[in-house]
Motif scaffolding. Structure first.
Motif, PDB file in Angstrom:
ATOM      1  N   PRO A 417       0.827  -1.200   0.000  1.00  8.18           N
ATOM      2  CA  PRO A 417       0.000   0.000   0.000  1.00  8.18           C
ATOM      3  C   PRO A 417       0.863   1.252   0.000  1.00  8.18           C
ATOM      4  CG  PRO A 417       0.031  -1.005   2.177  1.00  8.18           C
ATOM      5  CD  PRO A 417       0.736  -1.950   1.251  1.00  8.18           C
ATOM      6  N   LYS A 418       0.353   2.266  -0.630  1.00  6.70           N
ATOM      7  CA  LYS A 418       1.080   3.522  -0.673  1.00  6.70           C
ATOM      8  C   LYS A 418       0.962   4.223   0.680  1.00  6.70           C
ATOM      9  CE  LYS A 418       0.451   4.281  -5.610  1.00  6.70           C
ATOM     10  NZ  LYS A 418      -0.058   5.192  -6.646  1.00  6.70           N
ATOM     11  N   LYS A 419       2.082   4.635   1.232  1.00  9.53           N
ATOM     12  CA  LYS A 419       2.107   5.322   2.518  1.00  9.53           C
ATOM     13  C   LYS A 419       2.687   6.707   2.310  1.00  9.53           C
ATOM     14  CE  LYS A 419       2.588   1.129   5.321  1.00  9.53           C
ATOM     15  NZ  LYS A 419       3.387   0.430   6.350  1.00  9.53           N
ATOM     16  N   SER A 420       1.826   7.636   1.942  1.00 12.72           N
ATOM     17  CA  SER A 420       2.248   9.012   1.747  1.00 12.72           C
ATOM     18  C   SER A 420       1.812   9.828   2.955  1.00 12.72           C
ATOM     19  CB  SER A 420       1.647   9.586   0.472  1.00 12.72           C
ATOM     20  OG  SER A 420       2.098   8.868  -0.644  1.00 12.72           O
ATOM     21  N   THR A 421       2.710  10.548   3.534  1.00 10.80           N
ATOM     22  CA  THR A 421       2.392  11.412   4.673  1.00 10.80           C
ATOM     23  C   THR A 421       2.687  12.852   4.299  1.00 10.80           C
ATOM     24  OG1 THR A 421       4.616  11.103   5.576  1.00 10.80           O
ATOM     25  CG2 THR A 421       2.888   9.598   6.353  1.00 10.80           C
ATOM     26  N   TYR A 422       1.887  13.709   4.843  1.00 12.98           N
ATOM     27  CA  TYR A 422       2.025  15.136   4.595  1.00 12.98           C
ATOM     28  C   TYR A 422       2.332  15.794   5.947  1.00 12.98           C
ATOM     29  CZ  TYR A 422      -0.175  13.900   0.198  1.00 12.98           C
ATOM     30  OH  TYR A 422      -0.462  13.325  -1.008  1.00 12.98           O
ATOM     31  N   ARG A 423       3.497  16.434   6.034  1.00  9.59           N
ATOM     32  CA  ARG A 423       3.998  16.930   7.318  1.00  9.59           C
ATOM     33  C   ARG A 423       4.092  18.443   7.298  1.00  9.59           C
ATOM     34  NH1 ARG A 423       9.542  14.412   8.989  1.00  9.59           N
ATOM     35  NH2 ARG A 423       8.155  12.589   8.971  1.00  9.59           N
ATOM     36  N   CYS A 424       3.684  19.018   8.383  1.00  6.17           N
ATOM     37  CA  CYS A 424       3.835  20.451   8.584  1.00  6.17           C
ATOM     38  C   CYS A 424       5.207  20.699   9.203  1.00  6.17           C
ATOM     39  CB  CYS A 424       2.727  20.977   9.506  1.00  6.17           C
ATOM     40  SG  CYS A 424       2.902  22.727   9.910  1.00  6.17           S
ATOM     41  N   VAL A 425       6.003  21.521   8.572  1.00  2.00           N
ATOM     42  CA  VAL A 425       7.374  21.736   9.054  1.00  2.00           C
ATOM     43  C   VAL A 425       7.415  22.665  10.248  1.00  2.00           C
ATOM     44  CG1 VAL A 425       8.368  21.321   6.772  1.00  2.00           C
ATOM     45  CG2 VAL A 425       7.720  23.645   7.452  1.00  2.00           C
ATOM     46  N   VAL A 426       6.287  23.288  10.574  1.00  2.00           N
ATOM     47  CA  VAL A 426       6.257  24.181  11.734  1.00  2.00           C
ATOM     48  C   VAL A 426       6.089  23.380  13.012  1.00  2.00           C
ATOM     49  CG1 VAL A 426       5.064  26.118  12.836  1.00  2.00           C
ATOM     50  CG2 VAL A 426       5.388  26.070  10.354  1.00  2.00           C
TER      51      VAL A 426
END
Length: 467
Positions: A417-426
């Protein structure tokens, strides 16, 4: 195999000759003139050859390998093993086309081959073709395989085998040795590039496009007629040469209804389309079903493709509607991994392979293309298809066997499965979708202003990072 059973098999050596020029010297002036001229009728050529661009004739040849002996001739190789001598000469058919506005494809070759088989009464249950590795003949191309399989099916052959020599060994194709005599017959010949009464070729005239095409068609027609005069009816090694001019818009053979340029483009588009796009198009779906049927009867390797009746192991299949005709050839073994026995090393003679007769009685036979080095030789476990690349493997599995789920099943791995995470750098908070990240940025104020980021606060940006 074909030399062993000449009554059931036909072998053709196929290739295209170097193009013949219209205007100037038809072939290179380095070919020696072998004609005596009277003193008052000496040849007068220009100092330099400036052929009209695009005014070319492409000769496509089909050499029937035919022995002069009535019975098969046995000989021995350098290891003193008994083999059947394969003939290297025979009758030659040459089909000449002007290729200024078009290029030759597999469908053109099959039209020519059909003409040769029908008018020369050479059709036998088994047909073998020795070709070069060019894009219009190579057996590695799915597009060529499709039309070759259709030709096998439409002509009710028991077996159709197409092979090509390895790169760099095309000189061993027997037809290559007949192009030299053909060039010598054209030494000193100049095919006119102008119409009678004119001194400038139509391509260099300031006329409309329609008028230029009309004049060029007439020039090409005249050049083809003159070329037939120099080639048609000649003899080489006691066998006749037949030259046929294929003129634009004029059929030279019985019409093959499913081998037009439109059919060629439809099949080409189908093989390039995704499975979803194919299912949405009725025409493409019909072509895909035909392709799957052909693959069931196909043995595809790096330098060979073979279509064989009964290889599907289904007595109710339509391939067996008319039964089998080649009683001797059909005794050649066939398995779930190959239609013809692959080449197998000779354990008694290291560095050499078993002869055809030895292979038929061998207890252990190699897998197809098993001994090729530096190439991909993975086979499809569901059919007799040898992959030539990873892209070829994925494409074959998707179209023929049903998609990525089958590919994972064949490769023995589970879909990852695709495991894409979107992270806030703050704040380093992670989210599983871009929407959730954007919602967080709007609620927390961790947004990015338009334009170039400010240098004073580089940490106030949120970016997407793949997991």
């Amino acid at each position: 195999m074909c030399a062993e059973h000449p009554g059931e098999c036909s072998i053709f050596s196929c290739d295209s000759k170097a193009k013949v020029h219209i205007g100037g010297q038809a072939v290179s002036r380095y070919h020696q003139l072998r004609v005596f001229f009277p003193t008052d009728d000496r040849p007068h050529f220009n100092d330099h050859d400036f052929p009209v661009p695009g005014y070319l004739i492409e000769p496509d040849g089909f050499l029937l390998l035919q022995s002069k002996e009535k019975n098969i001739k046995l000989t021995k190789d350098k290891l003193d093993r008994e083999i059947v001598e394969v003939p290297s000469t025979g009758p030659l058919w040459v089909y000449n086309r002007c290729v200024k506005n078009t290029s030759t494809t597999i469908v053109d070759h099959l039209h020519d081959l059909n003409h040769t088989l029908v008018y020369s009464n050479l059709k036998k249950p088994v047909l073998a073709l020795v070709t070069d590795g060019g894009p219009d003949w190579t057996p590695k191309s799915n597009l060529n395989q499709f039309f070759l399989g259709r030709f096998w099916m439409d002509n009710n052959f028991d077996m159709l085998v197409v092979v090509c020599n390895a790169p760099g060994f095309s000189r061993y194709n027997p037809i290559e040795h007949l192009w030299s005599p053909c060039s010598k017959w054209l030494a000193g010949v100049s095919l006119p590039s102008c119409l009678p009464g004119e001194t400038v070729a139509p391509a260099l005239q300031n006329v409309s496009y329609e008028e230029r095409r009309t004049k060029e068609d007439q020039v090409f027609s005249n050049a083809l007629d003159q070329l037939d005069i120099y080639w048609d009816g000649k003899f080489h090694d006691g066998f006749r040469v037949t030259s046929v001019g294929v003129k634009s818009g004029v059929s030279h053979a019985p019409t093959l209804t499913r081998y037009s340029q439109g059919d060629y483009e439809n099949v080409k588009n189908m093989l390039k389309s995704s499975l979803r796009a194919i299912k949405a198009d009725e025409v493409k779906m019909q072509l895909l079903e035909e392709w799957r049927y052909l693959v069931k009867h196909m043995d595809r390797r790096w330098g060979m493709v073979c279509f064989r009746k009964g290889s599907c192991r289904d007595d109710s299949c339509k391939c067996m509607t008319n039964g089998l005709s080649a009683t001797s050839v059909n005794k050649v073994p066939c398995s779930d991994t190959w239609c013809l026995p692959p080449i197998t090393p000779d354990t008694d003679n290291p560095g050499h392979y078993l002869t055809y007769r030895q292979t038929l009685s061998a207890l252990c036979i190699s897998k197809p293309d098993q001994h090729l080095k530096d190439v991909m030789t993975d086979r499809c476990p569901r059919c007799r298809y040898v992959f030539t690349s990873q892209a070829d493997q994925h494409r074959h599995i998707q179209l023929v066997h049903g998609g990525n789920r089958v590919l994972n099943e064949i490769s023995g791995s589970e879909p990852v499965p695709k495991k894409s995470t979107y992270r806030c750098v703050v704040c380093s908070q992670e989210y599983h979708s871009k929407y959730q990240l954007q919602k967080h940025k709007n609620e927390s104020g961790h947004t990015v202003g338009r334009g170039r980021p400010k240098k004073t606060n580089p940490a106030s940006t949120c970016t997407q990072q793949p997991g």
